[in-house]
Design a protein around this motif. Sequence first.
Motif, PDB file in Angstrom:
ATOM      1  N   THR A  31       0.842  -1.200   0.000  1.00  0.00           N
ATOM      2  CA  THR A  31       0.000   0.000   0.000  1.00  0.00           C
ATOM      3  C   THR A  31       0.878   1.252   0.000  1.00  0.00           C
ATOM      4  O   THR A  31       0.966   1.968   1.003  1.00  0.00           O
ATOM      5  CB  THR A  31      -0.947   0.022   1.216  1.00  0.00           C
ATOM      6  OG1 THR A  31      -0.165  -0.136   2.409  1.00  0.00           O
ATOM      7  CG2 THR A  31      -2.000  -1.054   1.148  1.00  0.00           C
ATOM      8  N   PRO A  32       1.534   1.537  -1.130  1.00  0.00           N
ATOM      9  CA  PRO A  32       2.503   2.636  -1.175  1.00  0.00           C
ATOM     10  C   PRO A  32       1.909   4.034  -1.032  1.00  0.00           C
ATOM     11  O   PRO A  32       2.644   4.983  -0.762  1.00  0.00           O
ATOM     12  CB  PRO A  32       3.157   2.465  -2.546  1.00  0.00           C
ATOM     13  CG  PRO A  32       2.159   1.723  -3.354  1.00  0.00           C
ATOM     14  CD  PRO A  32       1.416   0.835  -2.397  1.00  0.00           C
ATOM     15  N   ASP A  33       0.607   4.180  -1.180  1.00  0.00           N
ATOM     16  CA  ASP A  33      -0.022   5.501  -1.082  1.00  0.00           C
ATOM     17  C   ASP A  33      -0.698   5.751   0.260  1.00  0.00           C
ATOM     18  O   ASP A  33      -1.399   6.753   0.414  1.00  0.00           O
ATOM     19  CB  ASP A  33      -1.044   5.679  -2.209  1.00  0.00           C
ATOM     20  CG  ASP A  33      -0.381   5.658  -3.580  1.00  0.00           C
ATOM     21  OD1 ASP A  33       0.770   6.120  -3.689  1.00  0.00           O
ATOM     22  OD2 ASP A  33      -1.025   5.186  -4.533  1.00  0.00           O
ATOM     23  N   ASP A  34      -0.495   4.868   1.212  1.00  0.00           N
ATOM     24  CA  ASP A  34      -1.114   5.009   2.525  1.00  0.00           C
ATOM     25  C   ASP A  34      -0.398   6.135   3.282  1.00  0.00           C
ATOM     26  O   ASP A  34       0.746   5.993   3.709  1.00  0.00           O
ATOM     27  CB  ASP A  34      -1.003   3.688   3.297  1.00  0.00           C
ATOM     28  CG  ASP A  34      -1.715   3.714   4.625  1.00  0.00           C
ATOM     29  OD1 ASP A  34      -1.560   4.698   5.388  1.00  0.00           O
ATOM     30  OD2 ASP A  34      -2.430   2.740   4.922  1.00  0.00           O
ATOM     31  N   LEU A  35      -1.076   7.258   3.432  1.00  0.00           N
ATOM     32  CA  LEU A  35      -0.460   8.431   4.052  1.00  0.00           C
ATOM     33  C   LEU A  35      -0.058   8.218   5.508  1.00  0.00           C
ATOM     34  O   LEU A  35       0.939   8.766   5.966  1.00  0.00           O
ATOM     35  CB  LEU A  35      -1.370   9.643   3.921  1.00  0.00           C
ATOM     36  CG  LEU A  35      -1.525  10.191   2.508  1.00  0.00           C
ATOM     37  CD1 LEU A  35      -2.503  11.360   2.489  1.00  0.00           C
ATOM     38  CD2 LEU A  35      -0.188  10.606   1.929  1.00  0.00           C
ATOM     39  N   GLU A  36      -0.813   7.417   6.220  1.00  0.00           N
ATOM     40  CA  GLU A  36      -0.464   7.162   7.617  1.00  0.00           C
ATOM     41  C   GLU A  36       0.833   6.354   7.710  1.00  0.00           C
ATOM     42  O   GLU A  36       1.671   6.604   8.578  1.00  0.00           O
ATOM     43  CB  GLU A  36      -1.607   6.429   8.325  1.00  0.00           C
ATOM     44  CG  GLU A  36      -1.514   6.490   9.827  1.00  0.00           C
ATOM     45  CD  GLU A  36      -2.787   6.058  10.513  1.00  0.00           C
ATOM     46  OE1 GLU A  36      -2.930   6.405  11.698  1.00  0.00           O
ATOM     47  OE2 GLU A  36      -3.636   5.381   9.901  1.00  0.00           O
ATOM     48  N   LEU A  37       1.020   5.411   6.799  1.00  0.00           N
ATOM     49  CA  LEU A  37       2.272   4.658   6.760  1.00  0.00           C
ATOM     50  C   LEU A  37       3.437   5.550   6.348  1.00  0.00           C
ATOM     51  O   LEU A  37       4.521   5.475   6.917  1.00  0.00           O
ATOM     52  CB  LEU A  37       2.164   3.479   5.790  1.00  0.00           C
ATOM     53  CG  LEU A  37       1.330   2.290   6.236  1.00  0.00           C
ATOM     54  CD1 LEU A  37       1.198   1.290   5.107  1.00  0.00           C
ATOM     55  CD2 LEU A  37       1.945   1.637   7.466  1.00  0.00           C
ATOM     56  N   ILE A  38       3.203   6.399   5.356  1.00  0.00           N
ATOM     57  CA  ILE A  38       4.242   7.326   4.905  1.00  0.00           C
ATOM     58  C   ILE A  38       4.638   8.253   6.045  1.00  0.00           C
ATOM     59  O   ILE A  38       5.827   8.483   6.292  1.00  0.00           O
ATOM     60  CB  ILE A  38       3.781   8.115   3.671  1.00  0.00           C
ATOM     61  CG1 ILE A  38       3.600   7.177   2.480  1.00  0.00           C
ATOM     62  CG2 ILE A  38       4.768   9.236   3.344  1.00  0.00           C
ATOM     63  CD1 ILE A  38       2.889   7.797   1.293  1.00  0.00           C
ATOM     64  N   GLU A  39       3.641   8.748   6.761  1.00  0.00           N
ATOM     65  CA  GLU A  39       3.913   9.629   7.898  1.00  0.00           C
ATOM     66  C   GLU A  39       4.767   8.916   8.951  1.00  0.00           C
ATOM     67  O   GLU A  39       5.730   9.484   9.475  1.00  0.00           O
ATOM     68  CB  GLU A  39       2.594  10.075   8.521  1.00  0.00           C
ATOM     69  CG  GLU A  39       2.747  10.927   9.748  1.00  0.00           C
ATOM     70  CD  GLU A  39       1.405  11.217  10.397  1.00  0.00           C
ATOM     71  OE1 GLU A  39       0.737  10.254  10.847  1.00  0.00           O
ATOM     72  OE2 GLU A  39       1.027  12.379  10.443  1.00  0.00           O
ATOM     73  N   SER A  40       4.426   7.675   9.228  1.00  0.00           N
ATOM     74  CA  SER A  40       5.191   6.900  10.209  1.00  0.00           C
ATOM     75  C   SER A  40       6.618   6.668   9.720  1.00  0.00           C
ATOM     76  O   SER A  40       7.575   6.786  10.497  1.00  0.00           O
ATOM     77  CB  SER A  40       4.511   5.552  10.471  1.00  0.00           C
ATOM     78  OG  SER A  40       3.268   5.742  11.082  1.00  0.00           O
ATOM     79  N   TYR A  41       6.765   6.365   8.428  1.00  0.00           N
ATOM     80  CA  TYR A  41       8.093   6.124   7.863  1.00  0.00           C
ATOM     81  C   TYR A  41       8.955   7.379   7.949  1.00  0.00           C
ATOM     82  O   TYR A  41      10.123   7.323   8.350  1.00  0.00           O
ATOM     83  CB  TYR A  41       7.957   5.650   6.421  1.00  0.00           C
ATOM     84  CG  TYR A  41       9.243   5.192   5.786  1.00  0.00           C
ATOM     85  CD1 TYR A  41      10.159   4.397   6.467  1.00  0.00           C
ATOM     86  CD2 TYR A  41       9.549   5.545   4.479  1.00  0.00           C
ATOM     87  CE1 TYR A  41      11.334   3.975   5.876  1.00  0.00           C
ATOM     88  CE2 TYR A  41      10.728   5.127   3.879  1.00  0.00           C
ATOM     89  CZ  TYR A  41      11.614   4.342   4.583  1.00  0.00           C
ATOM     90  OH  TYR A  41      12.783   3.925   3.987  1.00  0.00           O
ATOM     91  N   VAL A  42       8.378   8.521   7.621  1.00  0.00           N
ATOM     92  CA  VAL A  42       9.110   9.783   7.684  1.00  0.00           C
ATOM     93  C   VAL A  42       9.511  10.090   9.121  1.00  0.00           C
ATOM     94  O   VAL A  42      10.641  10.532   9.385  1.00  0.00           O
ATOM     95  CB  VAL A  42       8.265  10.925   7.069  1.00  0.00           C
ATOM     96  CG1 VAL A  42       8.844  12.284   7.392  1.00  0.00           C
ATOM     97  CG2 VAL A  42       8.146  10.731   5.571  1.00  0.00           C
TER      98      VAL A  42
END
Length: 65
Positions: A31-42
């Motif tokens: 799920t590369p567009d999951d903003l919550e995951l992206i936020e956590s990764y950042v």
Amino acid sequence: MEVNIEAIKSLIKQGRLCEAQSLVQKALKSTPDDLELIESYVLILNRSGASDKALQILKPLFNPA
């Protein structure tokens, strides 16, 4: 892959950044567009001292082509 974002957030709060990063990276593959995951990764990257990489991920989100 079923992602438990709360487990990831808990690992981050505990300072277990390597474990959290591993889970986030696996989840982002499906799920590369999951903003919550992206936020956590950042957040993980920034706390790990990789702020330049974190900015590379964030910039396209705020300045779409």
